[in-house]
Every structure is written in structure tokens, then in C-alpha cells.
Design an enzyme around this catalytic site. Structure first.
Site, PDB file in Angstrom:
ATOM      1  CG  HIS A  73      -1.728   1.245   1.386  1.00  0.00           C
ATOM      2  ND1 HIS A  73      -1.623   2.104   2.463  1.00  0.00           N
ATOM      3  CD2 HIS A  73      -2.667   1.780   0.571  1.00  0.00           C
ATOM      4  CE1 HIS A  73      -2.473   3.105   2.302  1.00  0.00           C
ATOM      5  NE2 HIS A  73      -3.121   2.938   1.178  1.00  0.00           N
ATOM      6  CB  SER A  74       0.788   4.256   0.370  1.00  0.00           C
ATOM      7  OG  SER A  74       1.039   5.630   0.270  1.00  0.00           O
TER       8      SER A  74
END
Length: 240
Positions: A73-74
Site C-alpha cells: 500500500h502506498s
């Protein structure tokens, strides 16, 4: 059933994945959700942490068991790319969730410069030199703008200091290694932290087998965990 490792993003920790881990386990997957060095319960001083440290910590989970699906994520898009470069034979699939998807020589900062300031407006000096943190009252509108008040409070509870070096370190990637690992991208259409335009561009520049879209902000694991888990399970099942 697949072996999954969920890797959190900047300023975050394992708990930032919320219900996503248990929901994926309910589909029958083996799920690990580690704290990266300097985050959450990990005692490493955050100012000492590099991108390579993140990658080594995730890679240390790979020798045992079957090749794993890494879900980043991210910021963790940088991490899972570096892990796959180091150990492509131990990685079955890379899934980028509203994540930075680098090419050779990119850093998180160099990718972030390709769009407007977004979350940068909420970044302030951290508790020690070499780190930053997020101003909660500003960060929430970038990270959790589509969350309920309870979800927003939960998300803010899991934010902490972030190493500067891990965001400025470039990653070295090759077609022969990370390029050989299948990739999928989950684009978050209402994201205010990494714009959907940049997400789409990155997923195009580095060929992904498929690009899926969720109608959420930057943290679907918080605001739409059942929908995210269902989509991840579908991607994994189709790739098997």
C-alpha cells in the site's frame, strides 16, 4: 489458498491494514502483516531506517513456505518492488494498492514530484532529525476524507514518524528480476494522497497484468475492507 504479505505505507503500521488481514484469512489465505522497521511495535529508531532496511525485513519472511504474494500500500510499492528485485523466485505476484510503482532509479520522492503537493501539505518535522510526521488535522482530509468519523479516528491512531531516507532512497530494478514477476494494480479513484492520474500513469509505464479500480480514497482497507478483500481474493485466484 495463497501466502500473502500485506505491507503498510509511510507513517503507518501493520494495524493500518485494519480488517483486511482477517477478511483475507477467511478466504483461506495465509496472511502475514508485519510492522516495517521503525514503525508500529518495531523498536528500530526511525531516523536510522533506509528503503533497503524495509526490503530486508520483508525479504526475511520469504525463505519459508511457498512463494508469496506481496501486497503493498502506498509507499510499500517501493518496498515490494525492491524485495522482488532481490528475490524474484520467492515472489509469486506483486499487487500495488494505491501505491508507488517505481522504475529503475526512482525514489518515492522523485515519483511524488510528478504530481501536485497533496499529502505534502500535511508533512511536518518529526520527533527526531531525519524523520517527519503528519499533522493530524490536515492529513485526515488527504488520507481518510471518505471515512466515517470512527474510521478517521482509527486511521489517525495508527500514524507515527517516518524515515526521510526511506522516501529519498532510489531503487535499482531490472527487467530480468522484478520484471519477471507478475503485477497487478488497484487504483483508488477518489485518492487525494497519490492522485488517480499518477496511479494510472505508473501502472501503464510498468506493465501490469491488470489494473482494477475501487471508488475509494487512499485507505480502502479502512473504508471498504470487505470490497478490498473480495477484489484481492479475485486477483489472487485468477492468477493462480
Amino acid at each position: 489458498m495463497a501466502r500473502l504479505i500485506l505491507v503498510h505505507g509511510a507513517w503507518s503500521c501493520a494495524r493500518s491494514w485494519g480488517a483486511a488481514g482477517p477478511l483475507l484469512a477467511a478466504y483461506g489465505h495465509e496472511v502475514a502483516v508485519p510492522d516495517l522497521p521503525g514503525h508500529g511495535a518495531d523498536p528500530t529508531p526511525p531516523e536510522s531506517v533506509s528503503l533497503a532496511d524495509y526490503a530486508r525485513a520483508v525479504a526475511a519472511l520469504l525463505p519459508e513456505g511457498p512463494p508469496a504474494v506481496l501486497i503493498g500500500h502506498s509507499m510499500a510499492g517501493m518496498v515490494i518492488s525492491a524485495v522482488a528485485e532481490a528475490m524474484p523466485e520467492r515472489v509469486a505476484h506483486l499487487i500495488y494498492l494505491a501505491a508507488f510503482l517505481p522504475r529503475d532509479g526512482d525514489s518515492l520522492l522523485s515519483l511524488k514530484k510528478r504530481e501536485g503537493p497533496t499529502i505534502g501539505a500535511a508533512v511536518i518535522p518529526g520527533p527526531v532529525k531525519g524523520t517527519t510526521r503528519l499533522a493530524p488535522e490536515l492529513a485526515a482530509d488527504y488520507l481518510f476524507h471518505d471515512a466515517t468519523p470512527a474510521q478517521r479516528a482509527e486511521g489517525l491512531r495508527h500514524l507515527g514518524p517516518q524515515s526521510n531516507a526511506a522516501q529519498t532512497d532510489p531503487v535499482h530494478l531490472t527487467a530480468a528480476r522484478v520484471g519477471s514477476v507478475p503485477k497487478s494494480y488497484i487504483l483508488c479513484a477518489s485518492d487525494r494522497t497519490i492522485t488517480p492520474e499518477l496511479q494510472k500513469t505508473m501502472a501503464t509505464e510498468t506493465a501490469c497484468a491488470a489494473v482494477h479500480t475501487l471508488p475509494t480514497g487512499h485507505f480502502p482497507q479502512l473504508t471498504a475492507a470487505p470490497e478490498l478483500a473480495e477484489l484481492l481474493n479475485r486477483i489472487i485466484s485468477q492468477a493462480a
